[in-house]
Motif scaffolding. Structure first.
Motif, PDB file in Angstrom:
ATOM      1  N   ASP A 109       1.783   5.383   1.514  1.00  0.00           N
ATOM      2  CA  ASP A 109       2.518   4.215   2.019  1.00  0.00           C
ATOM      3  C   ASP A 109       3.888   4.223   1.762  1.00  0.00           C
ATOM      4  O   ASP A 109       4.631   3.583   1.510  1.00  0.00           O
ATOM      5  CB  ASP A 109       1.883   3.007   1.369  1.00  0.00           C
ATOM      6  CG  ASP A 109       0.779   2.685   1.304  1.00  0.00           C
ATOM      7  OD1 ASP A 109      -0.010   3.066   2.456  1.00  0.00           O
ATOM      8  OD2 ASP A 109      -0.072   2.057   0.316  1.00  0.00           O
ATOM      9  N   GLY A 110       4.517   5.579   2.386  1.00  0.00           N
ATOM     10  CA  GLY A 110       5.577   5.943   2.461  1.00  0.00           C
ATOM     11  C   GLY A 110       6.608   6.338   1.300  1.00  0.00           C
ATOM     12  O   GLY A 110       7.717   6.805   1.338  1.00  0.00           O
ATOM     13  N   VAL A 111       6.044   6.577   0.152  1.00  0.00           N
ATOM     14  CA  VAL A 111       6.477   6.919  -1.186  1.00  0.00           C
ATOM     15  C   VAL A 111       6.259   8.558  -1.208  1.00  0.00           C
ATOM     16  O   VAL A 111       5.056   8.889  -1.346  1.00  0.00           O
ATOM     17  CB  VAL A 111       5.958   6.077  -2.258  1.00  0.00           C
ATOM     18  CG1 VAL A 111       6.585   6.674  -3.369  1.00  0.00           C
ATOM     19  CG2 VAL A 111       6.188   4.699  -1.980  1.00  0.00           C
ATOM     20  N   ALA A 112       7.207   9.308  -0.969  1.00  0.00           N
ATOM     21  CA  ALA A 112       6.824  10.671  -1.187  1.00  0.00           C
ATOM     22  C   ALA A 112       6.700  11.298  -2.448  1.00  0.00           C
ATOM     23  O   ALA A 112       7.049  10.422  -3.544  1.00  0.00           O
ATOM     24  CB  ALA A 112       8.026  11.282  -0.598  1.00  0.00           C
ATOM     25  N   SER A 113       6.134  12.274  -2.717  1.00  0.00           N
ATOM     26  CA  SER A 113       6.027  12.991  -3.909  1.00  0.00           C
ATOM     27  C   SER A 113       5.081  12.550  -4.865  1.00  0.00           C
ATOM     28  O   SER A 113       5.271  12.095  -6.260  1.00  0.00           O
ATOM     29  CB  SER A 113       7.322  13.412  -4.647  1.00  0.00           C
ATOM     30  OG  SER A 113       8.159  14.497  -4.096  1.00  0.00           O
ATOM     31  N   THR A 114       4.016  11.471  -4.343  1.00  0.00           N
ATOM     32  CA  THR A 114       3.234  10.831  -5.198  1.00  0.00           C
ATOM     33  C   THR A 114       2.186  11.724  -5.827  1.00  0.00           C
ATOM     34  O   THR A 114       1.266  12.509  -4.765  1.00  0.00           O
ATOM     35  CB  THR A 114       2.598   9.596  -4.219  1.00  0.00           C
ATOM     36  OG1 THR A 114       3.592   8.590  -3.841  1.00  0.00           O
ATOM     37  CG2 THR A 114       1.588   8.887  -4.978  1.00  0.00           C
ATOM     38  N   GLN A 115       1.744  11.614  -6.984  1.00  0.00           N
ATOM     39  CA  GLN A 115       0.473  12.331  -7.294  1.00  0.00           C
ATOM     40  C   GLN A 115      -0.729  11.869  -6.988  1.00  0.00           C
ATOM     41  O   GLN A 115      -1.163  10.865  -7.493  1.00  0.00           O
ATOM     42  CB  GLN A 115       0.731  12.757  -8.996  1.00  0.00           C
ATOM     43  CG  GLN A 115       1.666  13.615  -9.237  1.00  0.00           C
ATOM     44  CD  GLN A 115       2.032  13.897 -10.732  1.00  0.00           C
ATOM     45  OE1 GLN A 115       2.357  13.057 -11.368  1.00  0.00           O
ATOM     46  NE2 GLN A 115       1.041  14.786 -11.251  1.00  0.00           N
ATOM     47  N   GLY A 116      -1.485  12.252  -5.878  1.00  0.00           N
ATOM     48  CA  GLY A 116      -2.466  11.509  -5.502  1.00  0.00           C
ATOM     49  C   GLY A 116      -3.858  11.578  -6.539  1.00  0.00           C
ATOM     50  O   GLY A 116      -4.602  10.826  -6.324  1.00  0.00           O
ATOM     51  N   CYS A 117      -3.729  12.408  -7.384  1.00  0.00           N
ATOM     52  CA  CYS A 117      -5.116  12.290  -8.427  1.00  0.00           C
ATOM     53  C   CYS A 117      -4.756  11.166  -9.497  1.00  0.00           C
ATOM     54  O   CYS A 117      -5.640  10.853  -9.960  1.00  0.00           O
ATOM     55  CB  CYS A 117      -5.067  13.700  -9.256  1.00  0.00           C
ATOM     56  SG  CYS A 117      -3.790  14.145 -10.170  1.00  0.00           S
ATOM     57  N   LEU A 118      -3.644  10.607  -9.372  1.00  0.00           N
ATOM     58  CA  LEU A 118      -3.444   9.470 -10.397  1.00  0.00           C
ATOM     59  C   LEU A 118      -3.437   8.272  -9.653  1.00  0.00           C
ATOM     60  O   LEU A 118      -3.309   6.981 -10.138  1.00  0.00           O
ATOM     61  CB  LEU A 118      -2.036   9.734 -10.895  1.00  0.00           C
ATOM     62  CG  LEU A 118      -1.866  10.785 -12.046  1.00  0.00           C
ATOM     63  CD1 LEU A 118      -0.485  11.047 -12.129  1.00  0.00           C
ATOM     64  CD2 LEU A 118      -2.878  11.038 -12.899  1.00  0.00           C
ATOM     65  N   VAL A 119      -3.714   8.309  -8.152  1.00  0.00           N
ATOM     66  CA  VAL A 119      -3.679   6.941  -7.534  1.00  0.00           C
ATOM     67  C   VAL A 119      -4.978   6.436  -7.011  1.00  0.00           C
ATOM     68  O   VAL A 119      -5.454   7.200  -6.038  1.00  0.00           O
ATOM     69  CB  VAL A 119      -2.517   7.033  -6.352  1.00  0.00           C
ATOM     70  CG1 VAL A 119      -2.341   5.751  -5.451  1.00  0.00           C
ATOM     71  CG2 VAL A 119      -1.159   7.478  -6.780  1.00  0.00           C
TER      72      VAL A 119
END
Length: 99
Positions: free
Chosen positions: A70-80
């Motif tokens: 949703d437009g936020v870079a460097s998000t750890q996908g495993c935690l979301v």
């Protein structure tokens, strides 16, 4: 937090998310990283070697699941956890830091 859709074979998806613009089925309780493992072409490239990278540890240690959520870079996908209509994009290169 990591859950496999294979735990409930035949169960219809709970929602749709968008991975690099493509509609992708997702289930409640699933993480962004688990969706990436099923989405063709969703890998990111190593900033060092250019080799494709996919989620690995599934617990926030390895950072191989970095994506733009949703437009936020460097998000750890495993935690979301996924949410209906979420937009997930492959991250290419390191995050830009504003000055």
């Amino acid at each position: 937090m990591f859950k496999s859709v294979h735990d409930k074979p035949g169960k219809a998806s709970d929602m749709t998310v968008f991975v690099n613009g493509a509609e992708t089925a997702a289930w409640n309780g699933e993480t962004v990283a688990s969706v990436l493992l099923r989405a063709p072409g969703a890998e990111r490239r190593s900033t060092v070697s250019g080799e494709p990278r996919l989620p690995y540890c599934q617990m926030g240690v390895c950072f191989e699941c970095l994506v733009i959520v949703d437009g936020v870079a460097s998000t750890q996908g495993c935690l979301v956890p996924v949410a209906p209509g979420m937009r997930i994009e492959s991250q290419h290169g390191p995050r830009e830091i504003s000055k």
